[in-house]
Design a protein around this motif. Structure first.
Motif, PDB file in Angstrom:
ATOM      1  N   ALA A  21     -58.738 -22.580 -60.484  1.00  0.00           N
ATOM      2  CA  ALA A  21     -58.139 -22.194 -59.201  1.00  0.00           C
ATOM      3  C   ALA A  21     -59.191 -22.240 -58.098  1.00  0.00           C
ATOM      4  CB  ALA A  21     -57.517 -20.800 -59.291  1.00  0.00           C
ATOM      5  N   ALA A  22     -60.410 -21.795 -58.407  1.00  0.00           N
ATOM      6  CA  ALA A  22     -61.482 -21.836 -57.418  1.00  0.00           C
ATOM      7  C   ALA A  22     -61.769 -23.278 -57.004  1.00  0.00           C
ATOM      8  CB  ALA A  22     -62.747 -21.173 -57.973  1.00  0.00           C
ATOM      9  N   HIS A  23     -61.842 -24.182 -57.982  1.00  0.00           N
ATOM     10  CA  HIS A  23     -62.114 -25.579 -57.654  1.00  0.00           C
ATOM     11  C   HIS A  23     -60.984 -26.156 -56.803  1.00  0.00           C
ATOM     12  CE1 HIS A  23     -63.606 -29.610 -57.810  1.00  0.00           C
ATOM     13  NE2 HIS A  23     -62.496 -30.033 -58.377  1.00  0.00           N
ATOM     14  N   GLY A  24     -59.737 -25.854 -57.157  1.00  0.00           N
ATOM     15  CA  GLY A  24     -58.617 -26.328 -56.359  1.00  0.00           C
ATOM     16  C   GLY A  24     -58.723 -25.870 -54.912  1.00  0.00           C
ATOM     17  N   PHE A  25     -59.210 -24.656 -54.715  1.00  0.00           N
ATOM     18  CA  PHE A  25     -59.340 -24.103 -53.374  1.00  0.00           C
ATOM     19  C   PHE A  25     -60.554 -24.678 -52.641  1.00  0.00           C
ATOM     20  CE2 PHE A  25     -60.836 -20.918 -50.361  1.00  0.00           C
ATOM     21  CZ  PHE A  25     -59.685 -20.711 -49.621  1.00  0.00           C
TER      22      PHE A  25
END
Length: 140
Positions: A21-25
């Motif tokens: 999720a962090a990478h997606g953000f």
């Protein structure tokens, strides 16, 4: 006693529970380029000689041996904060981009010096900021 001079901050760190999720953000919403992808760390290019380190919370507390030496363990509990520097002329483009990406601006502050900050959260609830000058005496 006078300390030797520093040349700036090279790395800023944030700790997250969900690396995907962090990478997606950080890549998908903020447009940062990931330079390193590991099991416990992602590193993103934020600008010349500036790196955002995204650590997997709870997986970095132990020292890590590298061929060049020991990296001391570190970790964080709770939500952290850091700010990205942006030109005031780009704030509306960021507001529009966040609206398209369903990223809520949780607060907007106009500082006494005249700069503006947009506050928002990453998927783990860390408080991020886009800040335009003038804000601090050294940021004009």
């Amino acid at each position: 006693m006078t300390a030797p001079s520093l040349d700036g901050i090279l790395e800023t760190a944030v700790y997250v529970d969900d690396m995907d999720a962090a990478h997606g953000f950080y890549e998908g919403v903020l447009g940062l380029t990931r330079m390193v992808a590991g099991d416990r760390l992602f590193a993103y290019d934020v600008g010349p000689a500036q790196t955002l380190l995204v650590f997997y919370r709870g997986h970095t507390g132990e020292d890590v041996a590298t061929p060049g030496g020991i990296v001391p363990g570190h970790d964080s509990v709770g939500h952290s904060h850091f700010a990205f520097r942006v030109d005031a002329g780009k704030l509306q483009a960021w507001r529009d981009h966040f609206a398209r990406c369903d990223v809520e601006i949780v607060s907007e502050v106009i500082w006494p010096a005249g700069g503006t900050s947009l506050y928002f959260n990453d998927p783990d609830g860390n408080v991020l900021e886009l800040a335009s000058a003038p804000l601090w005496p050294n940021f004009t």
